[in-house]
Design a protein around this motif. Structure first.
Motif, PDB file in Angstrom:
ATOM      1  N   GLU A  20       0.798  -1.227   0.000  1.00 17.34           N
ATOM      2  CA  GLU A  20       0.000   0.000   0.000  1.00 17.34           C
ATOM      3  C   GLU A  20       0.827   1.273   0.000  1.00 17.34           C
ATOM      4  O   GLU A  20       0.325   2.341  -0.379  1.00 17.34           O
ATOM      5  CB  GLU A  20      -0.948   0.000   1.209  1.00 17.34           C
ATOM      6  CG  GLU A  20      -2.070  -1.019   1.081  1.00 17.34           C
ATOM      7  CD  GLU A  20      -3.076  -0.924   2.224  1.00 17.34           C
ATOM      8  OE1 GLU A  20      -4.213  -1.368   2.025  1.00 17.34           O
ATOM      9  OE2 GLU A  20      -2.703  -0.414   3.303  1.00 17.34           O
ATOM     10  N   VAL A  21       2.092   1.174   0.399  1.00 14.18           N
ATOM     11  CA  VAL A  21       2.946   2.370   0.363  1.00 14.18           C
ATOM     12  C   VAL A  21       3.869   2.351  -0.846  1.00 14.18           C
ATOM     13  O   VAL A  21       4.792   3.158  -0.936  1.00 14.18           O
ATOM     14  CB  VAL A  21       3.759   2.514   1.671  1.00 14.18           C
ATOM     15  CG1 VAL A  21       2.824   2.721   2.841  1.00 14.18           C
ATOM     16  CG2 VAL A  21       4.662   1.315   1.903  1.00 14.18           C
TER      17      VAL A  21
ATOM     18  N   CYS B 250      -1.550  -5.279   0.536  1.00 21.18           N
ATOM     19  CA  CYS B 250      -1.774  -4.673  -0.782  1.00 21.18           C
ATOM     20  C   CYS B 250      -3.235  -4.267  -0.895  1.00 21.18           C
ATOM     21  O   CYS B 250      -4.116  -4.905  -0.302  1.00 21.18           O
ATOM     22  CB  CYS B 250      -1.428  -5.654  -1.900  1.00 21.18           C
ATOM     23  SG  CYS B 250       0.264  -6.281  -1.879  1.00 21.18           S
ATOM     24  N   SER B 251      -3.498  -3.260  -1.675  1.00 23.26           N
ATOM     25  CA  SER B 251      -4.880  -2.799  -1.850  1.00 23.26           C
ATOM     26  C   SER B 251      -5.501  -3.324  -3.133  1.00 23.26           C
ATOM     27  O   SER B 251      -6.734  -3.368  -3.251  1.00 23.26           O
ATOM     28  CB  SER B 251      -4.936  -1.265  -1.840  1.00 23.26           C
ATOM     29  OG  SER B 251      -4.093  -0.723  -2.850  1.00 23.26           O
ATOM     30  N   ARG B 252      -4.679  -3.729  -4.106  1.00 28.99           N
ATOM     31  CA  ARG B 252      -5.188  -4.239  -5.375  1.00 28.99           C
ATOM     32  C   ARG B 252      -4.349  -5.434  -5.827  1.00 28.99           C
ATOM     33  O   ARG B 252      -3.159  -5.511  -5.517  1.00 28.99           O
ATOM     34  CB  ARG B 252      -5.156  -3.148  -6.462  1.00 28.99           C
ATOM     35  CG  ARG B 252      -6.073  -1.976  -6.185  1.00 28.99           C
ATOM     36  CD  ARG B 252      -6.083  -0.985  -7.342  1.00 28.99           C
ATOM     37  NE  ARG B 252      -4.761  -0.445  -7.609  1.00 28.99           N
ATOM     38  CZ  ARG B 252      -4.194   0.551  -6.955  1.00 28.99           C
ATOM     39  NH1 ARG B 252      -4.819   1.131  -5.967  1.00 28.99           N
ATOM     40  NH2 ARG B 252      -2.992   0.977  -7.278  1.00 28.99           N
ATOM     41  N   PRO B 253      -4.951  -6.342  -6.593  1.00 28.41           N
ATOM     42  CA  PRO B 253      -4.198  -7.498  -7.084  1.00 28.41           C
ATOM     43  C   PRO B 253      -3.396  -7.148  -8.330  1.00 28.41           C
ATOM     44  O   PRO B 253      -3.565  -6.070  -8.918  1.00 28.41           O
ATOM     45  CB  PRO B 253      -5.304  -8.499  -7.439  1.00 28.41           C
ATOM     46  CG  PRO B 253      -6.437  -7.615  -7.889  1.00 28.41           C
ATOM     47  CD  PRO B 253      -6.369  -6.392  -6.997  1.00 28.41           C
TER      48      PRO B 253
ATOM     49  N   ASP C 187       0.436 -12.673   1.759  1.00 23.38           N
ATOM     50  CA  ASP C 187      -0.343 -11.598   1.144  1.00 23.38           C
ATOM     51  C   ASP C 187      -1.746 -12.069   0.756  1.00 23.38           C
ATOM     52  O   ASP C 187      -2.050 -13.265   0.745  1.00 23.38           O
ATOM     53  CB  ASP C 187       0.391 -11.022  -0.064  1.00 23.38           C
ATOM     54  CG  ASP C 187       0.572 -12.046  -1.185  1.00 23.38           C
ATOM     55  OD1 ASP C 187      -0.431 -12.555  -1.700  1.00 23.38           O
ATOM     56  OD2 ASP C 187       1.732 -12.347  -1.550  1.00 23.38           O
ATOM     57  N   GLN C 188      -2.594 -11.096   0.434  1.00 22.29           N
ATOM     58  CA  GLN C 188      -3.986 -11.385   0.084  1.00 22.29           C
ATOM     59  C   GLN C 188      -4.275 -11.068  -1.382  1.00 22.29           C
ATOM     60  O   GLN C 188      -5.397 -10.720  -1.741  1.00 22.29           O
ATOM     61  CB  GLN C 188      -4.911 -10.580   0.999  1.00 22.29           C
ATOM     62  CG  GLN C 188      -4.819 -11.001   2.456  1.00 22.29           C
ATOM     63  CD  GLN C 188      -5.711 -10.176   3.351  1.00 22.29           C
ATOM     64  OE1 GLN C 188      -5.347  -9.070   3.757  1.00 22.29           O
ATOM     65  NE2 GLN C 188      -6.886 -10.694   3.671  1.00 22.29           N
ATOM     66  N   LEU C 189      -3.284 -11.236  -2.232  1.00 21.67           N
ATOM     67  CA  LEU C 189      -3.463 -10.949  -3.653  1.00 21.67           C
ATOM     68  C   LEU C 189      -4.509 -11.860  -4.288  1.00 21.67           C
ATOM     69  O   LEU C 189      -5.306 -11.419  -5.121  1.00 21.67           O
ATOM     70  CB  LEU C 189      -2.125 -11.073  -4.381  1.00 21.67           C
ATOM     71  CG  LEU C 189      -1.088 -10.005  -4.026  1.00 21.67           C
ATOM     72  CD1 LEU C 189       0.290 -10.388  -4.573  1.00 21.67           C
ATOM     73  CD2 LEU C 189      -1.515  -8.638  -4.564  1.00 21.67           C
ATOM     74  N   VAL C 190      -4.508 -13.132  -3.904  1.00 23.06           N
ATOM     75  CA  VAL C 190      -5.512 -14.056  -4.445  1.00 23.06           C
ATOM     76  C   VAL C 190      -6.906 -13.638  -3.990  1.00 23.06           C
ATOM     77  O   VAL C 190      -7.851 -13.574  -4.791  1.00 23.06           O
ATOM     78  CB  VAL C 190      -5.219 -15.501  -4.004  1.00 23.06           C
ATOM     79  CG1 VAL C 190      -6.345 -16.441  -4.443  1.00 23.06           C
ATOM     80  CG2 VAL C 190      -3.901 -15.979  -4.586  1.00 23.06           C
ATOM     81  N   GLU C 191      -7.042 -13.323  -2.693  1.00 24.81           N
ATOM     82  CA  GLU C 191      -8.331 -12.900  -2.172  1.00 24.81           C
ATOM     83  C   GLU C 191      -8.815 -11.624  -2.862  1.00 24.81           C
ATOM     84  O   GLU C 191     -10.001 -11.482  -3.171  1.00 24.81           O
ATOM     85  CB  GLU C 191      -8.242 -12.660  -0.663  1.00 24.81           C
ATOM     86  CG  GLU C 191      -7.952 -13.916   0.157  1.00 24.81           C
ATOM     87  CD  GLU C 191      -6.473 -14.126   0.459  1.00 24.81           C
ATOM     88  OE1 GLU C 191      -6.140 -14.433   1.601  1.00 24.81           O
ATOM     89  OE2 GLU C 191      -5.656 -13.975  -0.485  1.00 24.81           O
TER      90      GLU C 191
END
Length: 299
Positions: free
Chosen positions: A43-44, A107-110, A131-135
């Protein structure tokens, strides 16, 4: 690897997968390692670190002193991330370490490939990444995932995402229930108490086509289970996807693991596969990345 848009290096194993796709498409399990998150930024705006970089960053921030002079990563020699994290945890406590990992991997976006992944309709997914990229990719497509970080059964009707090393969404939970596996003691606890969870999560691998993306088999806990499971069942081809054209590497994977290597990045693999079998909707095609980025759907 892709050289220009829509042009890909010829790969016999990619051809084999495409030829088999009508038989495999409803029985695919996707296993994502650290290489599947390459290119993502938090996010940064910082790139998600490799294990080596994370070790160095943690040590420089929490252990290195100004009086020691300029930080030199070579001073750590062969110290592993797990060992370094255990020392830092002893100094800072678990909360501070967890907060740093959350800031580093949130992260805010995949990436485009994580947005494309849900349209492959895998039967289940498995990742060693925090990370939550898949989600984020599934959420952007309006699809629901059942995130499993413990030894429980999946929810019927939902695609299961197994995360044995934990997830940012479960940061405050104990190890084995979603807490991040980062120190050597976390690994020992997981191996001792949650190996059953790994086996349960991978039970279906014996009857599915497994696509292993960006995973090096470096984790002895999961790598050994994958190796043993593959040896027990070789009825359906498995494929390892990472960008390296090396005859000896391909031979090793094929002979020792029983896995066929496809020389592609995660992104170029999905772009090439879509070019051949057309599984992506028109607004998610690889060529639509500028529009997707402009609308904040991807990084």
């Amino acid at each position: 690897m892709d050289t220009t848009a829509g042009t890909f290096e010829q790969d016999d194993n990619m051809d084999n997968l495409v030829d088999n796709w009508p038989s495999f498409q409803n029985r695919v399990t996707v296993f994502l390692g650290a290489g599947a998150s390459i290119g993502a930024r938090n996010e940064v705006g910082r790139a998600l670190p490799s294990a080596y970089q994370l070790r160095n960053d943690l040590w420089e921030k929490y252990k290195w002193r100004t009086a020691d002079g300029a930080f030199d990563p070579t001073a750590l020699r062969l110290m592993s991330l797990e060992h370094a994290a255990a020392i830092i945890e002893a100094k800072t406590g678990r909360t501070v370490l967890g907060e740093y990992l959350q800031e580093t991997f949130r992260c805010s976006r995949p990436l485009w490939q994580h947005l494309a992944l849900p349209h492959l309709n895998p039967a289940s997914l498995f990742t060693t990444n925090y990370d939550q990229l898949v989600e984020l990719g599934y959420s952007s497509c309006g699809k629901v995932l059942d995130v499993i970080c413990s030894n429980r059964s999946p929810i019927a009707g939902q695609t299961a995402l197994f995360k044995p090393h934990g997830s940012l969404s479960h940061l405050n939970q104990p190890v084995g229930h979603g807490g991040l596996v980062i120190t050597q003691f976390d690994y020992l606890e997981m191996i001792a108490d949650y190996r059953k969870m790994l086996r349960n999560a991978m039970t279906g691998f014996s009857s599915t086509c497994v696509l292993i993306v960006g995973y090096s088999f470096g984790d002895m806990d999961i790598g050994s289970e994958l190796y043993a499971l593959r040896k027990q069942s070789d009825g359906i081809p498995w494929y390892a996807i990472f960008p390296r054209s090396d005859k000896e590497v391909r031979t090793m994977y094929s002979k020792r693991f029983g896995i066929e290597q496809i020389s592609r990045t995660f992104e170029s693999f999905l772009a090439d596969l879509d070019a051949r079998i057309d599984f992506l909707p028109s607004d998610v095609k690889h060529a639509e990345q500028p529009k997707l980025r402009a609308s904040n759907r991807i990084q």
